[in-house]
Each structure stands twice: as structure tokens, then as C-alpha cells.
Write a protein that holds these residues in place. Structure first.
Motif, PDB file in Angstrom:
ATOM      1  N   ALA A   4       0.813  -1.036   0.127  1.00 24.05           N
ATOM      2  CA  ALA A   4       0.016  -0.104  -0.101  1.00 24.05           C
ATOM      3  C   ALA A   4       0.838   1.178   0.050  1.00 24.05           C
ATOM      4  O   ALA A   4       0.558   2.332  -0.759  1.00 24.05           O
ATOM      5  N   THR A   5       2.025   1.241   0.855  1.00 28.04           N
ATOM      6  CA  THR A   5       2.846   2.405   0.692  1.00 28.04           C
ATOM      7  C   THR A   5       3.638   2.445  -0.549  1.00 28.04           C
ATOM      8  O   THR A   5       3.766   3.839  -0.958  1.00 28.04           O
ATOM      9  N   PHE A   6       3.971   1.489  -1.164  1.00 31.57           N
ATOM     10  CA  PHE A   6       4.564   1.554  -2.213  1.00 31.57           C
ATOM     11  C   PHE A   6       3.784   2.293  -3.466  1.00 31.57           C
ATOM     12  O   PHE A   6       4.217   3.073  -4.116  1.00 31.57           O
ATOM     13  N   LYS A   7       2.600   1.536  -3.511  1.00 32.19           N
ATOM     14  CA  LYS A   7       1.468   2.338  -4.419  1.00 32.19           C
ATOM     15  C   LYS A   7       1.468   3.832  -4.097  1.00 32.19           C
ATOM     16  O   LYS A   7       1.554   4.422  -5.405  1.00 32.19           O
ATOM     17  N   ILE A   8       1.285   4.426  -3.057  1.00 33.32           N
ATOM     18  CA  ILE A   8       1.048   5.631  -2.731  1.00 33.32           C
ATOM     19  C   ILE A   8       2.540   6.435  -3.201  1.00 33.32           C
ATOM     20  O   ILE A   8       2.315   7.377  -3.824  1.00 33.32           O
ATOM     21  N   GLU A   9       3.433   5.784  -2.796  1.00 31.14           N
ATOM     22  CA  GLU A   9       4.708   6.648  -3.090  1.00 31.14           C
ATOM     23  C   GLU A   9       5.068   6.621  -4.656  1.00 31.14           C
ATOM     24  O   GLU A   9       5.549   7.553  -5.026  1.00 31.14           O
TER      25      GLU A   9
END
Length: 117
Positions: A4-9
């Protein structure tokens, strides 16, 4: 980094890249070649983030993979337009190099996403 963090970043990174492309295109000389290449660059460059975002809302894994494939193809096309502008000496070399480096990294990430999907 979790998924989820990867997608946002990554989406933020794509957004910054797209804004940089827009600024780069705005600074191109006002001649027929630069207008045409700039139009192509704008289309392919904005397509990367558009397809990434669309893929996040995909209704299936196949749908997601298709959008990531399109984003990857757009990233590869973007590399071509930046390189043509640079090699034809129509654009600032330093700025083109920075954008090209980022386009290569984005394409590599998208390629990895496609392979792992």
C-alpha cells in the motif's frame, strides 16, 4: 515498504515526473519539430500515470496487468521522445538526462510490476 505504501509513493513519484515533463515541454523552442515531439511526449508521459491510476481501480488481476503493460509501453515511448529531443539538440541536455534517467527507472519498476503480476 509494504504494498500500500509503495503504491502511494510510486503514484507520487509518477505525478512529480509528469509535472517535470510538462515544465520541460513548456520550455522547448517554439518551432514545428518541438511542437510535434512535445505533443507526443505529453501524450506518452501523461499516459504513464493515467494508466497506473486506472490499473489500481482495475476489476481483475488481468485488468490490472493490462493497464500496467500500457503504462510500461508509455514509459518506453516517453524515453524515445526525450532522447530524440536531446539528440536533436532541441532540449536542454542536463534536464533531458534527468528526465530520461527517471523514465528509465519508472519503466524498470513498471516492468517488474508486470513480471510479478
Amino acid at each position: 515498504m509494504d504494498n500500500a505504501t509503495f503504491k502511494i509513493e510510486f503514484k507520487k513519484r509518477l505525478y512529480r515526473f509528469t509535472l517535470s515533463l510538462i515544465e520541460f515541454i513548456d520550455l522547448l523552442p517554439n518551432n514545428i519539430v518541438c511542437r510535434r515531439l512535445g505533443d507526443q511526449l505529453l501524450r506518452s508521459g501523461t499516459s504513464i500515470i493515467a494508466n497506473f491510476v486506472e490499473g489500481q481501480a482495475g476489476s481483475s488481476k488481468k485488468d490490472f496487468t493490462n493497464f500496467m503493460n500500457i503504462a510500461l509501453k508509455s514509459a518506453n515511448e516517453t524515453k524515445l521522445w526525450i532522447t530524440l529531443l536531446k539528440d536533436s539538440k532541441k532540449a536542454n541536455n542536463e534536464t533531458a538526462d534527468v528526465l530520461l534517467k527517471e523514465a528509465v527507472e519508472i519503466a524498470n519498476i513498471l516492468g517488474s510490476i508486470v513480471i510479478n503480476s
